[in-house]
Design a protein around this motif. Structure first.
Motif, PDB file in Angstrom:
ATOM      1  N   LEU A 198     -19.382  -4.471   4.973  1.00  0.00           N
ATOM      2  CA  LEU A 198     -18.645  -3.351   4.404  1.00  0.00           C
ATOM      3  C   LEU A 198     -19.250  -2.868   3.093  1.00  0.00           C
ATOM      4  O   LEU A 198     -19.187  -1.683   2.776  1.00  0.00           O
ATOM      5  N   LEU A 199     -19.830  -3.784   2.328  1.00  0.00           N
ATOM      6  CA  LEU A 199     -20.442  -3.406   1.057  1.00  0.00           C
ATOM      7  C   LEU A 199     -21.878  -2.920   1.211  1.00  0.00           C
ATOM      8  O   LEU A 199     -22.428  -2.296   0.317  1.00  0.00           O
ATOM      9  N   TRP A 206     -16.986 -13.561   5.301  1.00  0.00           N
ATOM     10  CA  TRP A 206     -17.957 -13.223   4.258  1.00  0.00           C
ATOM     11  C   TRP A 206     -18.989 -12.240   4.804  1.00  0.00           C
ATOM     12  O   TRP A 206     -19.421 -11.319   4.088  1.00  0.00           O
ATOM     13  N   VAL A 229     -13.872  -3.895  11.258  1.00  0.00           N
ATOM     14  CA  VAL A 229     -12.789  -4.671  10.652  1.00  0.00           C
ATOM     15  C   VAL A 229     -11.813  -5.142  11.726  1.00  0.00           C
ATOM     16  O   VAL A 229     -11.395  -6.308  11.741  1.00  0.00           O
ATOM     17  N   LEU A 276     -17.355  -8.825   4.779  1.00  0.00           N
ATOM     18  CA  LEU A 276     -17.388  -8.235   3.438  1.00  0.00           C
ATOM     19  C   LEU A 276     -18.788  -7.719   3.097  1.00  0.00           C
ATOM     20  O   LEU A 276     -18.937  -6.630   2.528  1.00  0.00           O
ATOM     21  N   VAL A 281      -8.595  -5.623   1.758  1.00  0.00           N
ATOM     22  CA  VAL A 281      -9.689  -6.286   1.049  1.00  0.00           C
ATOM     23  C   VAL A 281      -9.214  -7.634   0.504  1.00  0.00           C
ATOM     24  O   VAL A 281      -9.897  -8.652   0.640  1.00  0.00           O
ATOM     25  N   ARG A 282      -8.012  -7.651  -0.084  1.00  0.00           N
ATOM     26  CA  ARG A 282      -7.462  -8.922  -0.591  1.00  0.00           C
ATOM     27  C   ARG A 282      -7.205  -9.904   0.543  1.00  0.00           C
ATOM     28  O   ARG A 282      -7.416 -11.104   0.391  1.00  0.00           O
ATOM     29  N   VAL A 327      -8.865 -10.165   3.442  1.00  0.00           N
ATOM     30  CA  VAL A 327     -10.152 -10.723   3.876  1.00  0.00           C
ATOM     31  C   VAL A 327     -10.667 -11.725   2.848  1.00  0.00           C
ATOM     32  O   VAL A 327     -11.131 -12.812   3.196  1.00  0.00           O
ATOM     33  N   ARG A 328     -10.542 -11.394   1.573  1.00  0.00           N
ATOM     34  CA  ARG A 328     -10.983 -12.316   0.521  1.00  0.00           C
ATOM     35  C   ARG A 328     -10.169 -13.616   0.545  1.00  0.00           C
ATOM     36  O   ARG A 328     -10.726 -14.708   0.444  1.00  0.00           O
TER      37      ARG A 328
END
Length: 145
Positions: free
Chosen positions: A73-74, A67, A96, A70, A46-47, A49-50
């Motif tokens: 995924l959310l 983005w 992913v 993300l 997650v970090r 990708v961010r």
């Protein structure tokens, strides 16, 4: 549905996704991946990708894809609903992996290595997901957040 039921469902879904991803990645792990690194893998992803999505040196199209990843995924809407045992979360791992492959093709493997917040064994798993040969170096995993 009340707000607490939604929160409970989302929390349970995230924990189940983490467990399924961990089990799938554990099967494909390099021999040097420790249990501690495996437990950190999802938060590190997650970090990663961010960090990549915020990296202004990457092309805008790459950042937009990240983005969107993300957001997917959310999102509660999936290709395979998460209520389907194993397959419901396996599709997220596939999405992913495909997104990482596209990012690496457009941005280069150096961007992936530069942004990786975890250890070298975790990076090897992510490189395998992205379709790269695993590599290691002294700078791998040197950036932590």
């Amino acid at each position: 549905m009340e707000w607490w039921q939604t929160l409970l469902a989302v929390t349970g879904g995230v924990l189940l996704l983490w467990a399924v991803a961990l089990a799938l990645l554990w099967r494909a792990r390099p021999g040097e991946l420790t249990v501690r690194e495996a437990l950190r893998l999802l938060p590190d992803l997650v970090r990663l990708v961010r960090r990549l999505a915020r990296d202004r040196t990457l092309p805008r199209g790459v950042r937009v894809r990240l983005w969107l990843l993300l957001a997917y995924l959310l999102s509660p809407v999936d290709l395979v609903p998460d209520v389907v045992p194993v397959l419901g979360y396996a599709d997220d791992v596939v999405v992913v992996a495909l997104a990482l492959r596209a990012v690496v093709r457009a941005a280069g493997s150096a961007a992936l290595t530069r942004a990786w917040p975890g250890g070298p064994a975790g990076l090897a798993v992510v490189q395998r997901l992205a379709g790269l040969p695993a590599s290691s170096g002294p700078d791998v995993g040197s950036r932590r957040s």
